[in-house]
Scaffold this motif. Structure first.
Motif, PDB file in Angstrom:
ATOM      1  N   LYS A  88     -31.115 -30.103 -20.734  1.00 22.10           N
ATOM      2  CA  LYS A  88     -31.332 -31.530 -20.494  1.00 22.10           C
ATOM      3  C   LYS A  88     -32.019 -31.752 -19.147  1.00 22.10           C
ATOM      4  O   LYS A  88     -32.986 -32.507 -19.052  1.00 22.10           O
ATOM      5  N   ASP A  99     -35.641 -24.188 -28.615  1.00 19.39           N
ATOM      6  CA  ASP A  99     -35.670 -24.567 -30.016  1.00 19.39           C
ATOM      7  C   ASP A  99     -36.040 -26.042 -30.153  1.00 19.39           C
ATOM      8  O   ASP A  99     -35.456 -26.904 -29.480  1.00 19.39           O
ATOM      9  N   LYS A 100     -37.007 -26.335 -31.005  1.00 21.54           N
ATOM     10  CA  LYS A 100     -37.483 -27.716 -31.174  1.00 21.54           C
ATOM     11  C   LYS A 100     -36.371 -28.657 -31.617  1.00 21.54           C
ATOM     12  O   LYS A 100     -36.286 -29.783 -31.126  1.00 21.54           O
ATOM     13  N   LYS A 101     -35.503 -28.206 -32.522  1.00 28.09           N
ATOM     14  CA  LYS A 101     -34.407 -29.064 -33.002  1.00 28.09           C
ATOM     15  C   LYS A 101     -33.464 -29.435 -31.866  1.00 28.09           C
ATOM     16  O   LYS A 101     -32.991 -30.563 -31.780  1.00 28.09           O
ATOM     17  N   GLU A 102     -33.180 -28.478 -30.990  1.00 24.48           N
ATOM     18  CA  GLU A 102     -32.296 -28.732 -29.852  1.00 24.48           C
ATOM     19  C   GLU A 102     -32.948 -29.726 -28.892  1.00 24.48           C
ATOM     20  O   GLU A 102     -32.303 -30.648 -28.386  1.00 24.48           O
ATOM     21  N   GLU A 113     -35.214 -31.999 -29.691  1.00 23.28           N
ATOM     22  CA  GLU A 113     -35.199 -33.306 -30.367  1.00 23.28           C
ATOM     23  C   GLU A 113     -33.849 -33.995 -30.195  1.00 23.28           C
ATOM     24  O   GLU A 113     -33.793 -35.202 -29.943  1.00 23.28           O
ATOM     25  N   LYS A 114     -32.779 -33.239 -30.334  1.00 22.92           N
ATOM     26  CA  LYS A 114     -31.431 -33.787 -30.186  1.00 22.92           C
ATOM     27  C   LYS A 114     -31.215 -34.337 -28.766  1.00 22.92           C
ATOM     28  O   LYS A 114     -30.712 -35.453 -28.591  1.00 22.92           O
ATOM     29  N   ILE A 115     -31.630 -33.585 -27.770  1.00 26.87           N
ATOM     30  CA  ILE A 115     -31.451 -34.022 -26.378  1.00 26.87           C
ATOM     31  C   ILE A 115     -32.337 -35.223 -26.074  1.00 26.87           C
ATOM     32  O   ILE A 115     -31.910 -36.160 -25.405  1.00 26.87           O
ATOM     33  N   LYS A 149     -33.291 -37.481 -28.141  1.00 23.03           N
ATOM     34  CA  LYS A 149     -32.655 -38.639 -28.796  1.00 23.03           C
ATOM     35  C   LYS A 149     -31.548 -39.206 -27.901  1.00 23.03           C
ATOM     36  O   LYS A 149     -31.435 -40.422 -27.733  1.00 23.03           O
ATOM     37  N   GLU A 150     -30.732 -38.324 -27.309  1.00 21.34           N
ATOM     38  CA  GLU A 150     -29.684 -38.758 -26.384  1.00 21.34           C
ATOM     39  C   GLU A 150     -30.291 -39.451 -25.157  1.00 21.34           C
ATOM     40  O   GLU A 150     -29.791 -40.486 -24.706  1.00 21.34           O
ATOM     41  N   LYS A 172     -31.345 -42.954 -25.947  1.00 23.24           N
ATOM     42  CA  LYS A 172     -30.191 -43.859 -25.983  1.00 23.24           C
ATOM     43  C   LYS A 172     -29.752 -44.241 -24.576  1.00 23.24           C
ATOM     44  O   LYS A 172     -29.336 -45.370 -24.331  1.00 23.24           O
TER      45      LYS A 172
END
Length: 57
Positions: free
Chosen positions: A3, A28-31, A33-35, A37-38, A41
């Protein structure tokens, strides 16, 4: 840790796509993307144009 690296990278660069950011950080792209998104927010990052992210100034 990831992060903080994302925030640092976006602070020092032009708006980036998540894939570019993941590649630059060798993560990792998915990881990423998740961060991201957070961070959206929390209103730390914003999207100046579709698919791009940058630090909220």
């Amino acid at each position: 840790m990831l992060k903080e690296n994302i925030i640092k990278m976006l602070t020092e660069s032009e708006p980036m796509k998540v894939g570019e950011l993941a590649e630059a950080l060798k993560a990792d792209k998915k990881e990423v993307e998740k961060i991201v998104k957070e961070l959206k927010k929390e209103e730390i990052v914003t999207s100046p144009k579709r698919c791009y992210i940058t630090i909220e100034k």
